[in-house]
Design a protein around this motif. Structure first.
Motif, PDB file in Angstrom:
ATOM      1  N   LEU A  76      71.433 -19.979  20.128  1.00  0.00           N
ATOM      2  CA  LEU A  76      71.150 -18.640  19.283  1.00  0.00           C
ATOM      3  C   LEU A  76      69.862 -18.837  18.876  1.00  0.00           C
ATOM      4  CD1 LEU A  76      74.425 -18.694  17.093  1.00  0.00           C
ATOM      5  CD2 LEU A  76      73.777 -17.234  18.851  1.00  0.00           C
ATOM      6  N   GLU A  77      68.916 -17.994  19.275  1.00  0.00           N
ATOM      7  CA  GLU A  77      67.398 -18.157  19.098  1.00  0.00           C
ATOM      8  C   GLU A  77      67.022 -17.492  17.795  1.00  0.00           C
ATOM      9  OE1 GLU A  77      63.367 -17.410  21.176  1.00  0.00           O
ATOM     10  OE2 GLU A  77      65.048 -16.260  22.143  1.00  0.00           O
ATOM     11  N   VAL A  78      66.293 -18.054  17.027  1.00  0.00           N
ATOM     12  CA  VAL A  78      65.792 -17.827  15.432  1.00  0.00           C
ATOM     13  C   VAL A  78      64.299 -17.827  15.574  1.00  0.00           C
ATOM     14  CG1 VAL A  78      67.939 -18.610  14.442  1.00  0.00           C
ATOM     15  CG2 VAL A  78      65.994 -20.142  14.754  1.00  0.00           C
ATOM     16  N   GLU A  79      63.914 -16.936  14.814  1.00  0.00           N
ATOM     17  CA  GLU A  79      62.479 -17.040  14.553  1.00  0.00           C
ATOM     18  C   GLU A  79      61.743 -18.415  13.738  1.00  0.00           C
ATOM     19  OE1 GLU A  79      59.267 -14.078  12.302  1.00  0.00           O
ATOM     20  OE2 GLU A  79      61.004 -13.309  13.150  1.00  0.00           O
ATOM     21  N   ASP A  80      62.514 -18.749  12.760  1.00  0.00           N
ATOM     22  CA  ASP A  80      62.212 -19.922  12.039  1.00  0.00           C
ATOM     23  C   ASP A  80      63.377 -20.891  11.967  1.00  0.00           C
ATOM     24  OD1 ASP A  80      61.212 -21.820  10.254  1.00  0.00           O
ATOM     25  OD2 ASP A  80      60.711 -20.272   8.739  1.00  0.00           O
ATOM     26  N   ALA A  81      63.176 -22.058  12.856  1.00  0.00           N
ATOM     27  CA  ALA A  81      64.390 -23.064  12.820  1.00  0.00           C
ATOM     28  C   ALA A  81      64.458 -23.871  11.609  1.00  0.00           C
ATOM     29  CB  ALA A  81      64.170 -23.952  14.053  1.00  0.00           C
ATOM     30  N   ARG A 100      64.768 -31.045  15.166  1.00  0.00           N
ATOM     31  CA  ARG A 100      63.590 -31.738  15.846  1.00  0.00           C
ATOM     32  C   ARG A 100      62.894 -30.752  16.928  1.00  0.00           C
ATOM     33  NH1 ARG A 100      67.707 -35.708  19.382  1.00  0.00           N
ATOM     34  NH2 ARG A 100      67.453 -34.614  21.389  1.00  0.00           N
ATOM     35  N   SER A 101      61.808 -31.494  17.272  1.00  0.00           N
ATOM     36  CA  SER A 101      60.903 -30.416  18.294  1.00  0.00           C
ATOM     37  C   SER A 101      61.148 -31.232  19.534  1.00  0.00           C
ATOM     38  CB  SER A 101      59.550 -30.462  17.532  1.00  0.00           C
ATOM     39  OG  SER A 101      59.589 -29.619  16.473  1.00  0.00           O
ATOM     40  N   GLU A 102      61.110 -30.567  20.692  1.00  0.00           N
ATOM     41  CA  GLU A 102      61.229 -31.090  21.970  1.00  0.00           C
ATOM     42  C   GLU A 102      60.142 -30.689  22.583  1.00  0.00           C
ATOM     43  OE1 GLU A 102      63.722 -32.922  22.446  1.00  0.00           O
ATOM     44  OE2 GLU A 102      65.464 -32.162  21.395  1.00  0.00           O
ATOM     45  N   ASP A 103      59.464 -31.701  23.501  1.00  0.00           N
ATOM     46  CA  ASP A 103      58.464 -31.471  24.446  1.00  0.00           C
ATOM     47  C   ASP A 103      58.356 -30.271  24.952  1.00  0.00           C
ATOM     48  OD1 ASP A 103      57.347 -33.928  23.189  1.00  0.00           O
ATOM     49  OD2 ASP A 103      57.784 -35.204  25.048  1.00  0.00           O
ATOM     50  N   TRP A 104      59.685 -29.716  25.565  1.00  0.00           N
ATOM     51  CA  TRP A 104      59.494 -28.542  26.576  1.00  0.00           C
ATOM     52  C   TRP A 104      59.574 -27.279  25.926  1.00  0.00           C
ATOM     53  CZ3 TRP A 104      63.708 -32.160  26.115  1.00  0.00           C
ATOM     54  CH2 TRP A 104      64.897 -31.756  25.512  1.00  0.00           C
ATOM     55  N   GLY A 105      59.396 -27.416  24.547  1.00  0.00           N
ATOM     56  CA  GLY A 105      58.913 -26.158  23.679  1.00  0.00           C
ATOM     57  C   GLY A 105      60.020 -25.411  22.985  1.00  0.00           C
ATOM     58  N   GLN A 106      60.928 -26.191  22.351  1.00  0.00           N
ATOM     59  CA  GLN A 106      61.993 -25.919  21.363  1.00  0.00           C
ATOM     60  C   GLN A 106      61.798 -26.824  20.160  1.00  0.00           C
ATOM     61  OE1 GLN A 106      65.630 -26.361  23.235  1.00  0.00           O
ATOM     62  NE2 GLN A 106      65.677 -24.325  24.186  1.00  0.00           N
ATOM     63  N   ARG A 107      61.948 -26.043  18.906  1.00  0.00           N
ATOM     64  CA  ARG A 107      62.493 -26.592  17.697  1.00  0.00           C
ATOM     65  C   ARG A 107      64.068 -26.368  17.370  1.00  0.00           C
ATOM     66  NH1 ARG A 107      60.914 -29.881  13.860  1.00  0.00           N
ATOM     67  NH2 ARG A 107      61.282 -29.745  11.808  1.00  0.00           N
ATOM     68  N   HIS A 108      64.898 -27.160  17.160  1.00  0.00           N
ATOM     69  CA  HIS A 108      65.959 -26.734  17.318  1.00  0.00           C
ATOM     70  C   HIS A 108      66.935 -27.739  16.614  1.00  0.00           C
ATOM     71  CE1 HIS A 108      67.928 -29.357  20.951  1.00  0.00           C
ATOM     72  NE2 HIS A 108      66.745 -29.685  20.640  1.00  0.00           N
ATOM     73  N   VAL A 122      67.754 -22.336  18.136  1.00  0.00           N
ATOM     74  CA  VAL A 122      66.639 -22.472  18.891  1.00  0.00           C
ATOM     75  C   VAL A 122      65.567 -21.710  18.373  1.00  0.00           C
ATOM     76  CG1 VAL A 122      65.753 -22.831  21.241  1.00  0.00           C
ATOM     77  CG2 VAL A 122      67.927 -23.394  20.961  1.00  0.00           C
ATOM     78  N   GLN A 123      64.423 -22.165  18.017  1.00  0.00           N
ATOM     79  CA  GLN A 123      62.878 -21.635  18.117  1.00  0.00           C
ATOM     80  C   GLN A 123      62.027 -22.032  19.026  1.00  0.00           C
ATOM     81  OE1 GLN A 123      61.038 -22.669  14.133  1.00  0.00           O
ATOM     82  NE2 GLN A 123      59.050 -21.677  15.105  1.00  0.00           N
ATOM     83  N   THR A 124      61.459 -21.007  19.718  1.00  0.00           N
ATOM     84  CA  THR A 124      60.687 -21.465  20.794  1.00  0.00           C
ATOM     85  C   THR A 124      59.093 -21.804  20.139  1.00  0.00           C
ATOM     86  OG1 THR A 124      61.613 -19.988  22.293  1.00  0.00           O
ATOM     87  CG2 THR A 124      59.323 -20.652  22.899  1.00  0.00           C
ATOM     88  N   ILE A 125      58.641 -23.047  20.513  1.00  0.00           N
ATOM     89  CA  ILE A 125      57.708 -23.496  20.226  1.00  0.00           C
ATOM     90  C   ILE A 125      56.580 -23.564  21.447  1.00  0.00           C
ATOM     91  CG2 ILE A 125      58.336 -24.321  18.013  1.00  0.00           C
ATOM     92  CD1 ILE A 125      58.363 -27.166  18.999  1.00  0.00           C
ATOM     93  N   GLU A 126      55.479 -24.257  21.216  1.00  0.00           N
ATOM     94  CA  GLU A 126      54.549 -24.552  22.244  1.00  0.00           C
ATOM     95  C   GLU A 126      54.881 -25.646  22.980  1.00  0.00           C
ATOM     96  OE1 GLU A 126      49.881 -25.335  23.320  1.00  0.00           O
ATOM     97  OE2 GLU A 126      50.326 -24.212  21.404  1.00  0.00           O
ATOM     98  N   ALA A 127      55.071 -25.705  24.283  1.00  0.00           N
ATOM     99  CA  ALA A 127      55.453 -27.037  24.952  1.00  0.00           C
ATOM    100  C   ALA A 127      54.021 -27.825  24.871  1.00  0.00           C
ATOM    101  CB  ALA A 127      55.778 -26.574  26.433  1.00  0.00           C
ATOM    102  N   THR A 128      54.666 -29.357  25.180  1.00  0.00           N
ATOM    103  CA  THR A 128      53.424 -30.250  25.098  1.00  0.00           C
ATOM    104  C   THR A 128      53.685 -31.154  26.321  1.00  0.00           C
ATOM    105  OG1 THR A 128      55.035 -32.037  24.210  1.00  0.00           O
ATOM    106  CG2 THR A 128      53.825 -30.593  22.552  1.00  0.00           C
ATOM    107  N   GLY A 129      52.397 -31.656  26.350  1.00  0.00           N
ATOM    108  CA  GLY A 129      52.278 -32.742  27.642  1.00  0.00           C
ATOM    109  C   GLY A 129      52.666 -31.792  29.127  1.00  0.00           C
TER     110      GLY A 129
END
Length: 132
Positions: A76-81, A100-108, A122-129
């Motif tokens: 379930l996607e949310v604006e603010d995890a 927690r935040s994941e490198d692939w672009g999720q805070r969940h 899940v909140q979509t965030i900027e992916a890293t690395g």
């Protein structure tokens, strides 16, 4: 090609009333359809989910067994995890994975619902690395 219009999961569960109360109270779902053996919910944003009791004579045998808690993640996607996590803690939901935040672009974070379904909030965030 099959032209799709919409999608929703249907979980075969043992307690429709508990599902209705849980998703209505904690996620704002409304009843779209309900009878003695099937419940269909929809959120204000259009997210849909269905629940069906096991062993329904109108259903083929492959749809008779209740969900056993394995093999499915309902995201379930949310604006603010972080806000959602705070609300989940305040409501004493069964949090099975801390935020927690994941490198692939999720805070969940994950909770387990009253019928044993794992919900990944899940909140979509900027992916890293390497995932950028």
């Amino acid at each position: 090609m099959i032209d799709l219009m919409n999608s929703f999961p249907v979980f075969i569960v043992k307690d429709l009333k508990a599902a209705k109360n849980f998703y209505s109270k904690y996620f704002g779902f409304n009843i779209a359809f309900e009878n003695t053996w099937y419940l269909h919910l929809i959120s204000n944003s259009g997210v849909q989910i269905g629940f069906m009791l096991p062993d329904q004579p109108t259903q083929p045998n492959m749809f008779h067994k209740a969900y056993n808690g394995n093999g499915v993640i309902f995201s379930l996607e949310v604006e603010d995890a972080d806000s959602a996590f705070a609300a989940a803690k305040q409501c004493a939901l069964d949090i099975v994975l801390e935020i927690r935040s994941e490198d692939w672009g999720q805070r969940h974070f994950c909770v387990k619902d009253v019928n044993g379904i794992y919900l990944d909030i899940v909140q979509t965030i900027e992916a890293t690395g390497e995932y950028r």
